[in-house]
Scaffold this motif. Structure first.
Motif, mmCIF file in Angstrom:
data_model
loop_
_atom_site.group_PDB
_atom_site.id
_atom_site.type_symbol
_atom_site.label_atom_id
_atom_site.label_comp_id
_atom_site.label_asym_id
_atom_site.label_seq_id
_atom_site.Cartn_x
_atom_site.Cartn_y
_atom_site.Cartn_z
ATOM 1 N N GLU A 139 1.580 6.050 -7.424
ATOM 2 C CA GLU A 139 0.268 6.467 -7.924
ATOM 3 C C GLU A 139 0.384 7.404 -9.120
ATOM 4 O O GLU A 139 1.233 8.297 -9.151
ATOM 5 C CB GLU A 139 -0.514 7.140 -6.777
ATOM 6 N N GLY A 159 1.112 10.890 -6.287
ATOM 7 C CA GLY A 159 2.182 9.941 -5.988
ATOM 8 C C GLY A 159 3.502 10.687 -6.051
ATOM 9 O O GLY A 159 3.740 11.445 -6.996
ATOM 10 N N VAL A 161 0.844 -1.198 0.000
ATOM 11 C CA VAL A 161 0.000 0.000 0.000
ATOM 12 C C VAL A 161 0.879 1.248 0.000
ATOM 13 O O VAL A 161 0.667 2.184 -0.773
ATOM 14 C CB VAL A 161 -0.949 0.011 1.219
ATOM 15 N N ILE A 162 1.893 1.232 0.858
ATOM 16 C CA ILE A 162 2.802 2.378 0.938
ATOM 17 C C ILE A 162 3.397 2.701 -0.424
ATOM 18 O O ILE A 162 3.405 3.841 -0.877
ATOM 19 C CB ILE A 162 3.939 2.090 1.952
ATOM 20 N N TRP A 163 3.873 1.677 -1.107
ATOM 21 C CA TRP A 163 4.561 1.923 -2.382
ATOM 22 C C TRP A 163 3.601 2.147 -3.532
ATOM 23 O O TRP A 163 3.939 2.833 -4.493
ATOM 24 C CB TRP A 163 5.547 0.791 -2.674
ATOM 25 N N LYS A 164 2.420 1.550 -3.447
ATOM 26 C CA LYS A 164 1.428 1.828 -4.483
ATOM 27 C C LYS A 164 1.086 3.319 -4.465
ATOM 28 O O LYS A 164 0.857 3.935 -5.501
ATOM 29 C CB LYS A 164 0.164 1.001 -4.237
ATOM 30 N N PHE A 165 1.093 3.867 -3.273
ATOM 31 C CA PHE A 165 0.837 5.301 -3.116
ATOM 32 C C PHE A 165 1.998 6.116 -3.682
ATOM 33 O O PHE A 165 1.791 7.170 -4.285
ATOM 34 C CB PHE A 165 0.606 5.604 -1.633
ATOM 35 N N VAL A 166 3.209 5.607 -3.494
ATOM 36 C CA VAL A 166 4.368 6.305 -4.071
ATOM 37 C C VAL A 166 4.292 6.305 -5.592
ATOM 38 O O VAL A 166 4.594 7.302 -6.247
ATOM 39 C CB VAL A 166 5.680 5.628 -3.610
#
Lengths: 327, 379
Positions: free
Chosen positions: A159, A169, A152-157
């Motif tokens: 984005e 993102g 989740v953390i990196w998916k946000f990065v």
């Protein structure tokens, strides 16, 4: 499930296990004690009372399943009809499977190497600055986070918002700031694998760093001191003294991360579910376990390929263990 | 000397960059979880402490609220719904030119009416003729929104998205799955280190092999067995007991291996003395070994607890997805599909799932590292 239920469950579960050991030993002492007091100390039964739960669980949850998985890989999807090597033939011709093998290889090459390199670099640097302990804590922190949480953390990065919109993102925001074009990183075939690997590297570098830190401290100070007096530069000391000292540690870290990477699952499932050419063995296996009611034959075959990867490590471990015993 | 200090500078510099890269993603998550949900969707989290400008399209009141005052028809209201922290910068009355006027200013509409908008969003709309519009008129606003941090998202996910329940479910899985293998592993480790029995070395060699067996090898056969048991007794194949035992099975080889190494390293003399005094193995274990093993239990227990808490695969296979059983990681993964664009929900949920591990990590870091270092040495 309420908090009260939770307490009840825990108490029941734990006391069931505890009471086995207490009751079995009490019964043993009572029965054996009837015949002879001396036998109590070296009873031939007691080791088995101690070992029984562990043996049963290892048998049921690991040893039986391993042999059953091997058997199932030669059977059809319900595990009823013997189909020879047809699952293996299917696997070698399946494009998803081939993709997975390639990707797993890619992961195996990139992730352990990068983690080892970064871990050693950070451990070395952190030894030289006064805030090293603090830095290490921060870099180590992802070790405590789940793979899904990290995803989740990196998916946000990563984005992505269409060009012209505000990027939320941070990766795309930085690229746009410097005049580049934003991209949907996890949907770019081949390169997206690396964006997924970053997550694993982000988590596992902490492990490598901590182990290297412990190993670095074990290098005798006199050796380093002697080298310095002889006029060796820090770089020479690093390559000619520190690296050879750490060779065994490097192997240990390498194998630990390799085993983990072979089983990589959560990250791929959460980020792409194997789309855009990111499929890996563990995710493919999970898919076949449930696809169309589940195909135990194909699922087992894929699991066996993962197993194949750890066998060299298993043999190496066993040899090391034997050497330890003989010492 | 000069050369050395330059090296020192480089060390500080590179480490700072690495730490920065490492921390930024988590930091962004934490900040986003505390932001207002509209702001999360529109601007980057790094702007959280800046005033942001948003474009809004709002409508005035309907003609039904008009009143007559000295022969003029008046409608009043507030376009910002009286949010005191926001303020209007620009506004417009056509979509072609949404930033035509600077607030506060007076604008004459097409029909001759006068529209007066203030910075705080309150307006006064006057006309000589009676208003007839059914729908409110559209007004285009550029609104200055101050930074605001809120715990609203946490309330949302914990209460309304079932994460509070999942939190308890995760605890129900993780606590017994940590304690049970420790107890079983400790007895087995003691037997393997201090007792003599037939096949001991073979059993230990098998355990060394099992250390690296991927758990994928176990999933299908055990799931089949669970399904058969479920069918036979007419109960669900997925249960807490089932997953406790599964986690126990998958974690046991490492627990036995580490505990054996520890128990074997305890001084032999102490053990001999107890034997001479006539203590049985059971008494020695309970009265001497167990108290001495508390630090080892802590290290190994933390390792197992975090492993189980963070696990997704075992939970997906052996636990149901109904609200009373679904664990945090599994729910989080569901949400990634369900709310793929609601980053305020995703970031908050992810942070909720990380609270316990981070707490354990920060408060017991020493034990955690000890466990990890010991655990990795297995190769």
């Amino acid at each position: 499930m309420t908090f009260f239920n939770f307490i009840v469950y825990v108490v029941i579960g734990v006391s069931a296990v505890l009471s086995y050991f207490v009751l079995a030993n009490w019964a043993h002492d009572y029965l054996v004690g009837k015949f002879s007091k001396k036998n109590l100390q070296d009873s031939i039964f007691r080791p088995w009372i101690f070992m029984a739960p562990a043996l049963i669980i290892l048998l049921v949850y690991l040893i039986y399943p391993v042999s059953e998985t091997i058997r199932l890989s030669f059977f059809d999807n319900y595990g009823r009809e013997f189909t020879g090597v047809s699952n293996y033939v299917w696997a070698l011709n399946d494009s998803d499977f081939r993709q997975s093998i390639l990707n797993n290889f890619l992961w195996l090459i990139v992730v352990p190497t990068t983690c080892t390199f970064l871990g050693l670099t950070i451990a070395t640097l952190a030894d030289r600055v006064w805030w090293g302990v603090f830095a290490k804590t921060l870099i180590f922190m992802p070790m405590a986070i789940s793979f899904v949480g990290a995803s989740v953390i990196w998916k946000f990065v990563y984005e992505y918002r269409g060009a012209g919109n505000d990027q939320i993102g941070i990766l795309n925001a930085i690229i746009v700031y410097f005049g580049g074009d934003p991209h949907a990183w996890i949907a770019i075939p081949f390169w997206n694998n690396f964006f997924l690997m970053v997550i694993m590297i982000w988590i596992q570098t902490g492990l490598a760093m901590v182990i290297f830190s412990a190993a670095l401290r074990a290098i005798p100070e006199e050796t380093l001191e002697a080298a310095r007096i002889d006029g060796a530069s820090e770089v020479r000391i690093f390559f000619y003294i520190i690296i050879p000292f750490l060779s065994e540690t490097i192997v240990v870290i390498w194998t630990t991360i390799t085993i983990l990477v072979l089983k990589v699952f959560d990250i791929v499932l959460a980020m792409t579910n194997g789309q855009w050419g990111t499929e890996v063995l563990a995710n493919l296996m999970f898919d076949w376990m449930f696809r169309g009611g589940g195909d135990s034959g194909r699922g087992s075959t894929i699991a066996l390929f993962i197993m194949l990867g750890v066998i060299p490590i298993m043999i190496w471990n066993l040899r090391r263990f034997k050497m330890e015993q003989e010492r | 000397m000069k050369h050395l200090s330059f090296g020192k500078f480089l060390a500080h510099f590179f480490l700072l960059i690495i730490v920065f890269i490492w921390v930024i993603p988590t930091f962004g998550l934490l900040i986003s979880s505390l932001r207002d949900k509209d702001q999360v969707a529109l601007t980057g989290w790094w702007t959280a402490l800046k005033h942001n400008e948003f474009n809004e399209i709002v409508r005035t009141e309907k003609s039904t609220v008009q009143f007559e005052e000295n022969g003029v028809f008046v409608i009043t209201g507030n376009l910002l719904k009286s949010a005191p922290s926001k303020s209007v910068i620009n506004f417009g009355i056509t979509s072609k030119n949404p930033k035509a006027f600077k607030a506060p200013s007076k604008v004459t509409m097409k029909n001759g009416s006068t529209f007066y908008l203030q910075k705080d969003g309150s307006y006064r709309w006057t006309s000589d003729k009676a208003f007839k519009h059914k729908k409110g008129k559209r007004i285009f606003l550029t609104v200055n929104t101050p930074p605001s941090l809120t715990l609203e998202n946490y309330k949302e996910v914990l209460v309304f998205r079932g994460l509070g329940q999942s939190f308890i479910n995760s605890l129900t899985v993780a606590v017994p799955s940590t304690i049970i293998p420790l107890i079983i592993g400790a007895f087995a480790a003691y037997a393997l280190s201090w007792m003599n029995f037939y096949g001991r070395d073979l059993i230990f060699a098998t355990i060394v092999c099992l250390l690296v067996v991927p758990l994928q090898m176990s999933l299908i056969p055990i799931l089949t067995v669970y399904n058969q048991i479920g069918n036979f007794f007419g109960v669900s194949a997925k249960s807490y007991v089932g997953i406790w035992l599964a986690h126990t099975g998958f974690g046991l080889p490492l627990k036995i291996f580490l505990l054996r190494n520890f128990i074997k390293s305890l001084p032999h003399e102490m053990f001999e003395a107890a034997r001479v005094d006539g203590a049985s193995h059971y008494q020695i274990f309970m009265k001497i070994i167990l108290p001495l093993s508390i630090p080892a239990f802590a290290s190994i227990g933390i390792l197992q607890f975090l492993w189980v808490w963070n696990d997704l695969l075992v939970a997906l296979v052996f636990l149901d997805k109904m609200p009373s059983e679904i664990v945090l990681t599994s729910r989080l993964r569901e949400m990634l599909g369900e709310f793929s664009q609601n980053w305020e929900i995703l970031t908050t949920s992810a942070f909720v799932s990380m609270i316990v591990p981070l707490f354990v990590f920060l408060s017991l870091q020493r034990y955690f590292i000890r466990g990890l270092v010991a655990g990795s040495v297995k190769g």
